[in-house]
Design an enzyme around this catalytic site. Structure first.
Site, PDB file in Angstrom:
ATOM      1  N   CYS A 115       0.827  -1.213   0.000  1.00  0.00           N
ATOM      2  CA  CYS A 115       0.000   0.000   0.000  1.00  0.00           C
ATOM      3  C   CYS A 115       0.859   1.259   0.000  1.00  0.00           C
ATOM      4  CB  CYS A 115      -0.910   0.008   1.227  1.00  0.00           C
ATOM      5  SG  CYS A 115      -1.904  -1.469   1.352  1.00  0.00           S
ATOM      6  N   HIS A 255      -3.144   6.886   3.886  1.00  0.00           N
ATOM      7  CA  HIS A 255      -3.615   5.644   3.277  1.00  0.00           C
ATOM      8  C   HIS A 255      -4.889   5.210   4.000  1.00  0.00           C
ATOM      9  CE1 HIS A 255      -4.008   1.633   1.954  1.00  0.00           C
ATOM     10  NE2 HIS A 255      -3.467   1.060   3.007  1.00  0.00           N
ATOM     11  N   ASN A 285     -10.255  -0.251   1.321  1.00  0.00           N
ATOM     12  CA  ASN A 285      -8.806  -0.110   1.176  1.00  0.00           C
ATOM     13  C   ASN A 285      -8.418  -0.448  -0.270  1.00  0.00           C
ATOM     14  OD1 ASN A 285      -6.049  -0.436   1.173  1.00  0.00           O
ATOM     15  ND2 ASN A 285      -5.962  -1.622   3.067  1.00  0.00           N
TER      16      ASN A 285
HETATM   17  O1  UT7 Z   1      -3.251  -1.612   3.907  1.00  0.00           O
HETATM   18  C1  UT7 Z   1      -2.851  -2.477   4.903  1.00  0.00           C
HETATM   19  C2  UT7 Z   1      -3.811  -3.611   4.910  1.00  0.00           C
HETATM   20  N1  UT7 Z   1      -4.268  -4.139   6.128  1.00  0.00           N
HETATM   21  C3  UT7 Z   1      -4.721  -3.431   7.207  1.00  0.00           C
HETATM   22  O2  UT7 Z   1      -4.701  -2.250   7.287  1.00  0.00           O
HETATM   23  C4  UT7 Z   1      -5.316  -4.267   8.296  1.00  0.00           C
HETATM   24  C5  UT7 Z   1      -5.102  -3.713   9.679  1.00  0.00           C
HETATM   25  N2  UT7 Z   1      -5.952  -4.443  10.625  1.00  0.00           N
HETATM   26  C6  UT7 Z   1      -7.245  -4.142  10.781  1.00  0.00           C
HETATM   27  O3  UT7 Z   1      -7.760  -3.223  10.166  1.00  0.00           O
HETATM   28  C7  UT7 Z   1      -8.056  -4.961  11.778  1.00  0.00           C
HETATM   29  O4  UT7 Z   1      -7.182  -5.831  12.468  1.00  0.00           O
HETATM   30  C8  UT7 Z   1      -9.192  -5.782  11.101  1.00  0.00           C
HETATM   31  C9  UT7 Z   1     -10.290  -4.846  10.599  1.00  0.00           C
HETATM   32  C10 UT7 Z   1      -8.646  -6.605   9.952  1.00  0.00           C
HETATM   33  C11 UT7 Z   1      -9.818  -6.743  12.111  1.00  0.00           C
HETATM   34  O5  UT7 Z   1     -10.320  -6.009  13.212  1.00  0.00           O
HETATM   35  P1  UT7 Z   1     -10.004  -6.463  14.704  1.00  0.00           P
HETATM   36  O6  UT7 Z   1     -10.771  -5.578  15.582  1.00  0.00           O
HETATM   37  O7  UT7 Z   1      -8.509  -6.502  14.865  1.00  0.00           O
HETATM   38  O8  UT7 Z   1     -10.637  -7.920  14.745  1.00  0.00           O
HETATM   39  P2  UT7 Z   1      -9.928  -9.344  14.981  1.00  0.00           P
HETATM   40  O9  UT7 Z   1      -9.154  -9.776  13.782  1.00  0.00           O
HETATM   41  O10 UT7 Z   1      -9.226  -9.353  16.281  1.00  0.00           O
HETATM   42  O11 UT7 Z   1     -11.190 -10.256  15.121  1.00  0.00           O
HETATM   43  C12 UT7 Z   1     -12.127 -10.063  16.181  1.00  0.00           C
HETATM   44  C13 UT7 Z   1     -13.271 -11.017  15.970  1.00  0.00           C
HETATM   45  C14 UT7 Z   1     -12.831 -12.450  15.731  1.00  0.00           C
HETATM   46  O12 UT7 Z   1     -13.761 -13.306  16.334  1.00  0.00           O
HETATM   47  P3  UT7 Z   1     -13.447 -13.974  17.751  1.00  0.00           P
HETATM   48  O13 UT7 Z   1     -12.191 -14.772  17.559  1.00  0.00           O
HETATM   49  O14 UT7 Z   1     -13.269 -12.828  18.698  1.00  0.00           O
HETATM   50  O15 UT7 Z   1     -14.650 -14.810  18.000  1.00  0.00           O
HETATM   51  C15 UT7 Z   1     -12.926 -12.610  14.238  1.00  0.00           C
HETATM   52  O16 UT7 Z   1     -13.139 -13.941  13.847  1.00  0.00           O
HETATM   53  O17 UT7 Z   1     -14.024 -10.631  14.828  1.00  0.00           O
HETATM   54  C16 UT7 Z   1     -14.138 -11.754  13.939  1.00  0.00           C
HETATM   55  N3  UT7 Z   1     -14.149 -11.269  12.587  1.00  0.00           N
HETATM   56  C17 UT7 Z   1     -15.273 -10.905  11.967  1.00  0.00           C
HETATM   57  N4  UT7 Z   1     -16.563 -10.923  12.368  1.00  0.00           N
HETATM   58  C18 UT7 Z   1     -17.478 -10.492  11.496  1.00  0.00           C
HETATM   59  C19 UT7 Z   1     -13.098 -11.046  11.762  1.00  0.00           C
HETATM   60  N5  UT7 Z   1     -13.534 -10.569  10.595  1.00  0.00           N
HETATM   61  C20 UT7 Z   1     -14.872 -10.473  10.697  1.00  0.00           C
HETATM   62  C21 UT7 Z   1     -15.882 -10.034   9.837  1.00  0.00           C
HETATM   63  N6  UT7 Z   1     -17.163 -10.051  10.275  1.00  0.00           N
HETATM   64  N7  UT7 Z   1     -15.609  -9.592   8.603  1.00  0.00           N
END
Ligand code: UT7
Length: 391
Positions: A115, A255, A285
């Site tokens: 990115c 970004h 994104n």
């Molecule tokens: O350009 C660079 C590209 N990447 C980024 O910028 C990514 C940076 N990271 C992020 O933006 C965040 O980490 C995410 C948006 C990807 C995820 O958010 P988070 O608050 O860190 O969630 P998490 O990965 O810790 O997941 C929390 C929960 C999990 O469930 P459990 O284990 O707590 O039961 C996931 O399985 O949310 C669940 N989960 C979802 N639930 C519904 C993960 N994705 C989803 C989803 N819908 N799409």
């Protein structure tokens, strides 16, 4: 030859017409509009139609940028295309774009820095112009990332969107345009954001396909932590090496990865939210395309006037980061005017450098605290979840 500068004289963007909303995605994977909006700020994204390619999107954005600059394509000396989703591994899409535009005199290459690719490209083009090697460059950020996303993986498929943005950079003797930048890389985090299959290490095979290795795999929390650690610091360094203070910046064009990351970065640096340009709700994104798309929208919305200072900042696969500060517009005749001030008297200088030190300490402290803040953030999410499920 006097000192040379490089300024943005043209800008353009392209976003596919097809819109995919959060509710649409909730019909494909187990997610909800509420989860995606509250965790990322994204409401919808654009998805390329089957006939669209990385090249066609890049071409439309580039033609728009050239039209704004008012120069024909064969006046270009250089084309840099930042992308992680090129049409082919070979040839580079940059040469295909050079041909499609009719930029017969231009050198062209593709640049891959996740990115952060657009800021790497802009900084590189600036070097060619500032040294007097070239006079006109086209820098493009383009992604057709929807075809690299696993539409069975809710961790990634909700985040990304397709699009392209381009700028024309022209050499000038006037002190304007790119003032300073920082670029960085930390390959220790390489596996946090990776397409494991399809390269020379794991060529496409039935095993790679069975393991869905041709798609993006991401450790979202690792990337989130990295962004919190690097964004504020990179911003401050780029602004400082441009001879400016954060207060001098009129508009921040970051970004667009996650609105929560942007809110944290703004808070960390003490940037008023109104100064952040944020359009993630509409595009998601778009990786290397997100900054040039945001920049071109900001200009069209009248957010940038002659003499304004802009700071851009990014992070992404690699892991990489970058930040760049520039002065908008054709530029004044003298160097003093570019910084919008006369040489500072001693007490003012002392005051300014004290303010910079305070900002630095604040950013360093929050960066160091981020491993401590993240468990808190995780705990708050757990509590929220328990409240929701009534446990
Ligand atoms: O350009 C660079 C590209 N990447 C980024 O910028 C990514 C940076 N990271 C992020 O933006 C965040 O980490 C995410 C948006 C990807 C995820 O958010 P988070 O608050 O860190 O969630 P998490 O990965 O810790 O997941 C929390 C929960 C999990 O469930 P459990 O284990 O707590 O039961 C996931 O399985 O949310 C669940 N989960 C979802 N639930 C519904 C993960 N994705 C989803 C989803 N819908 N799409």
């Amino acid at each position: 030859m006097g000192q040379r500068f490089s300024r943005i004289s043209g800008w353009g963007r392209y976003a596919p017409a097809q819109i995919l909303t959060n509710d649409d995605i909730a019909e494909i994977v187990d997610t909800s509009d509420e989860w995606i909006t509250s965790r990322t700020g994204i409401r919808e994204r654009r998805i390329a139609e089957p006939h669209e390619t990385t090249l066609t999107m890049a071409q439309t954005a580039s033609e728009r940028a050239l039209a704004v600059a008012g120069i024909p394509a064969d006046n270009l000396d250089l084309i840099i295309v930042a992308t992680s989703s090129p049409d082919y591994l070979l040839p580079p899409v940059s040469s295909m774009l050079q041909h499609a535009l009719g930029a017969s005199r231009a050198a062209a290459f593709e640049l891959r820095a996740g990115c952060t690719g657009f800021l790497y490209g802009l900084s590189t083009a600036h070097q060619f112009l500032a040294t007097g090697t070239y006079r006109r460059a086209l820098v493009v950020g383009v992604e057709l990332i929807s075809r690299a996303v696993d539409w069975q993986d809710r961790n990634t498929c909700v985040l990304f969107g397709d699009g392209a943005g381009a700028v024309v950079l022209e050499a000038t003797e006037r002190p304007t345009g790119v003032l300073g930048f920082v670029l960085g890389s930390d390959g220790a985090g390489a596996e946090a954001l990776i397409v494991p299959g399809g390269g020379s290490r794991q060529p496409l095979s039935s095993t790679v396909l069975a393991e869905r290795g041709q798609f993006i795999h991401m450790d979202g929390q690792a990337v989130f932590k990295f962004a919190v650690r690097t964004m504020g610091r990179a911003l401050l360094e780029a602004v400082e090496c441009s001879g400016l203070q954060l207060d001098d910046i009129d508009l921040f064009v970051p970004h667009q990865a996650n609105q929560r990351i942007l809110e944290l970065a703004a808070r960390q640096c003490g940037i008023p939210w109104e100064k952040m340009y944020v359009n993630i709700a509409r595009y998601g994104n778009t990786s290397a395309a997100s900054i040039p798309i945001a920049l071109s929208e900001a200009v069209e919305e009248g957010r940038l006037q002659e003499g304004n200072h802009i700071a851009m900042v990014s992070f992404g696969a690699g892991l990489t980061w970058g930040a760049l500060a520039l002065r908008w517009g054709e530029g004044p005749a003298t160097t003093e005017e570019v910084f919008g001030r006369q040489p500072l008297h001693l007490p003012q200088r002392v005051l300014r450098s004290a303010r910079t030190s305070v900002q630095k300490v604040r950013i360093q402290t929050t960066s160091r605290l981020s491993p401590l803040l993240l468990p808190l953030y995780a705990m708050s999410r757990r509590v929220r979840k328990e409240e929701k499920t009534g446990e």
